[in-house]
Enzyme design. Structure first.
Site, PDB file in Angstrom:
ATOM      1  N   CYS A   1      20.822 -27.842  15.352  1.00 19.09           N
ATOM      2  CA  CYS A   1      22.028 -27.030  15.186  1.00 19.09           C
ATOM      3  C   CYS A   1      22.921 -27.068  16.424  1.00 19.09           C
ATOM      4  CB  CYS A   1      21.654 -25.590  14.838  1.00 19.09           C
ATOM      5  SG  CYS A   1      21.027 -25.406  13.152  1.00 19.09           S
TER       6      CYS A   1
ATOM      7  N   HIS B   1      14.565 -28.656  12.308  1.00 21.30           N
ATOM      8  CA  HIS B   1      15.331 -27.441  12.023  1.00 21.30           C
ATOM      9  C   HIS B   1      14.535 -26.447  11.189  1.00 21.30           C
ATOM     10  CE1 HIS B   1      18.350 -24.604  10.752  1.00 21.30           C
ATOM     11  NE2 HIS B   1      17.930 -24.813   9.509  1.00 21.30           N
TER      12      HIS B   1
ATOM     13  N   CYS C   1      21.312 -20.327  14.562  1.00 18.82           N
ATOM     14  CA  CYS C   1      20.076 -21.024  14.928  1.00 18.82           C
ATOM     15  C   CYS C   1      20.203 -21.665  16.298  1.00 18.82           C
ATOM     16  CB  CYS C   1      19.759 -22.082  13.869  1.00 18.82           C
ATOM     17  SG  CYS C   1      18.243 -23.026  14.203  1.00 18.82           S
TER      18      CYS C   1
ATOM     19  N   ASP D   1       0.573 -20.241   6.365  1.00 15.99           N
ATOM     20  CA  ASP D   1       0.852 -21.676   6.416  1.00 15.99           C
ATOM     21  C   ASP D   1       1.483 -22.066   5.095  1.00 15.99           C
ATOM     22  OD1 ASP D   1      -1.053 -23.754   4.697  1.00 15.99           O
ATOM     23  OD2 ASP D   1      -1.896 -21.738   4.892  1.00 15.99           O
TER      24      ASP D   1
ATOM     25  N   ASP E   1     -14.756 -22.263  -0.660  1.00 13.24           N
ATOM     26  CA  ASP E   1     -14.668 -21.198  -1.649  1.00 13.24           C
ATOM     27  C   ASP E   1     -14.417 -21.827  -3.018  1.00 13.24           C
ATOM     28  OD1 ASP E   1     -12.126 -22.078  -0.913  1.00 13.24           O
ATOM     29  OD2 ASP E   1     -11.174 -20.221  -1.517  1.00 13.24           O
TER      30      ASP E   1
ATOM     31  N   ASP F   1      -8.590 -26.177   7.026  1.00 10.00           N
ATOM     32  CA  ASP F   1      -9.064 -25.584   5.786  1.00 10.00           C
ATOM     33  C   ASP F   1     -10.370 -26.257   5.377  1.00 10.00           C
ATOM     34  OD1 ASP F   1      -8.326 -28.052   4.805  1.00 10.00           O
ATOM     35  OD2 ASP F   1      -6.587 -27.336   3.719  1.00 10.00           O
ATOM     36  N   SER F   2     -10.971 -25.761   4.314  1.00  8.26           N
ATOM     37  CA  SER F   2     -12.287 -26.276   3.923  1.00  8.26           C
ATOM     38  C   SER F   2     -12.205 -27.584   3.157  1.00  8.26           C
ATOM     39  CB  SER F   2     -13.001 -25.245   3.042  1.00  8.26           C
ATOM     40  OG  SER F   2     -12.368 -25.161   1.778  1.00  8.26           O
ATOM     41  N   GLY F   3     -11.025 -27.906   2.634  1.00 10.78           N
ATOM     42  CA  GLY F   3     -10.886 -29.088   1.796  1.00 10.78           C
ATOM     43  C   GLY F   3     -11.128 -28.822   0.335  1.00 10.78           C
ATOM     44  N   GLY F   4     -11.591 -27.635   0.002  1.00 15.39           N
ATOM     45  CA  GLY F   4     -11.914 -27.326  -1.383  1.00 15.39           C
ATOM     46  C   GLY F   4     -10.709 -27.362  -2.304  1.00 15.39           C
ATOM     47  N   PHE F   5      -9.565 -26.878  -1.816  1.00 13.85           N
ATOM     48  CA  PHE F   5      -8.360 -26.883  -2.650  1.00 13.85           C
ATOM     49  C   PHE F   5      -7.936 -28.304  -2.994  1.00 13.85           C
ATOM     50  CE2 PHE F   5      -3.738 -27.273  -2.972  1.00 13.85           C
ATOM     51  CZ  PHE F   5      -3.481 -26.435  -4.041  1.00 13.85           C
TER      52      PHE F   5
ATOM     53  N   CYS G   1      18.097 -24.113  17.380  1.00 18.64           N
ATOM     54  CA  CYS G   1      17.324 -25.360  17.446  1.00 18.64           C
ATOM     55  C   CYS G   1      18.169 -26.514  17.960  1.00 18.64           C
ATOM     56  CB  CYS G   1      16.727 -25.702  16.083  1.00 18.64           C
ATOM     57  SG  CYS G   1      17.865 -26.474  14.918  1.00 18.64           S
TER      58      CYS G   1
END
Length: 373
Positions: A313, A339, A308, A270, A144, A90-94, A310
């Protein structure tokens, strides 16, 4: 980037994205590896038990520590982390916005102070790309102007105008660098803003999607608005996004959010929810979520989810995981995380199969019926 639509079922899409490091089948959920690691797991765990084709790294955190220049010297993210497949950063802006008590946004970028040592920094559209060039990510998000909700129309207007200006500056800078032979295998996505306002979402989408980006994201949702508002905003916005490029909904969300937004035409997601919730004792199942620390699981010899596949499980009982959590044993964090991520990635795979078989609505109906049971 090579992108193709393999099948549509209503608005739901099954697509294939090929980057320099992996082939990504959508719908796809990207585990969050904030500082170059998915919390509680290493690259071997990912390769053995989760098998993601792409994970997310955080530009803000990696820039502050250990530093993008350090990562560049050590072979960029793929070599540094030993995760061989794709990275989206990501841009890091958040994070600059949310983690600092003293943020100032001007026409050139974002001034912020490090949450680690209080040092001052300035993110500009070109600076965040330079950082991501050093990181070597396959997909880079541009800077942004994120708006917290609720917001006034004046603030939303300023946000999308600034976001468009920064997007124009970013794509010009990136394409110029590519003409010089730099970042040839790094793709770039723009981020549509506008809150839950239909006028501003349409305006932002049309302005950004007219630019030469490799893909487009919807940002600024899952920040306090209702699920109904989120879904309506996504449905409204996707109609203005190109059909022949990836669509990414940032920071979303619950299993229900994934199903609802795939049905509205989103390809990529994500969220920290599966990893963070695992560490807090919440585990996702085909029949809803459970809190593993509950007393009723103390002698429960059944797996977390009988459906599941995995490793957790197949191997361990709820009683054992309940014991590990209550004993504050660090092993629990690893097992719970494995899991939850397996559940999320398997959910995306099930949706893809349903789309390919023209049975997405039947899948969605069964998904909710299990939760209601």
């Amino acid at each position: 980037m090579d992108f193709q639509i393999d099948k549509k079922d209503g608005k739901a899409r099954a697509c294939t994205i090929r980057t320099a490091h992996s082939t990504i089948h959508t719908p796809v959920f990207m585990p969050v590896g904030t500082v170059g690691a998915v919390k509680a797991l290493d690259a071997t765990d990912l390769a053995t038990f989760i098998k993601p084709s792409i994970i997310l790294g955080n530009t803000y955190h990696l820039y502050l520590r250990p530093g993008d220049n350090v990562i560049a010297k050590l072979g960029k993210l793929h070599n540094f982390t030993q995760f061989p497949k794709s990275f989206l950063t990501d841009s890091g802006g958040f994070q600059a916005f949310s983690l600092s008590d003293n943020v100032k946004i001007d026409e050139g970028g974002i001034h912020f102070k490090s949450h680690i040592d209080g040092s001052s920094h300035y993110f500009t559209p070109t600076k965040v790309l330079d950082i991501q060039y050093n990181l070597g990510s396959d997909i880079m998000m541009i800077l942004d102007d994120l708006v917290a909700l609720p917001a006034t129309k004046e603030r939303l207007k300023a946000s999308i105008e600034r976001t468009t200006r920064w997007a124009e500056e970013s794509i010009e800078y990136h394409r110029a660098n590519q003409k010089k032979g730099k970042a040839l295998t790094q793709d770039i996505f723009a981020i549509i803003q506008g809150g839950t306002d239909k006028f501003f979402r349409e305006k932002s989408a049309k302005e950004l999607c007219a630019l030469d980006y490799d893909g487009f994201a919807i940002g600024g949702l899952s920040v306090g608005e209702s699920n109904k508002d989120m879904y309506e905003t996504v449905e409204w916005t996707t109609q203005f996004m190109p059909d022949d490029k990836p669509r990414y909904l940032m920071g979303v969300g619950t299993p229900e959010d994934l199903v609802e937004n795939v049905s509205r035409g989103i390809d990529m997601f994500d969220c920290v929810m599966p990893t963070r919730n695992a560490r807090n004792g919440t585990l996702f199942t085909s029949y809803g979520k459970i809190n593993i620390k509950a007393a009723r699981f103390k002698e429960d010899n059944t797996p977390i989810d009988p459906e599941c596949g995995c490793m957790v499980c197949k191997t361990y009982s709820k009683a054992y995981l309940n014991h590990l959590f209550r004993a504050r044993e660090i092993t629990y964090f690893r097992l719970g995380t494995i899991h939850n991520l397996y559940y999320y990635l398997n959910l995306m795979e099930q949706m893809r199969k349903a789309i390919m078989n023209n049975s997405f609505e039947a899948f969605k109906k069964e998904f909710y019926q299990k939760r209601e049971s």
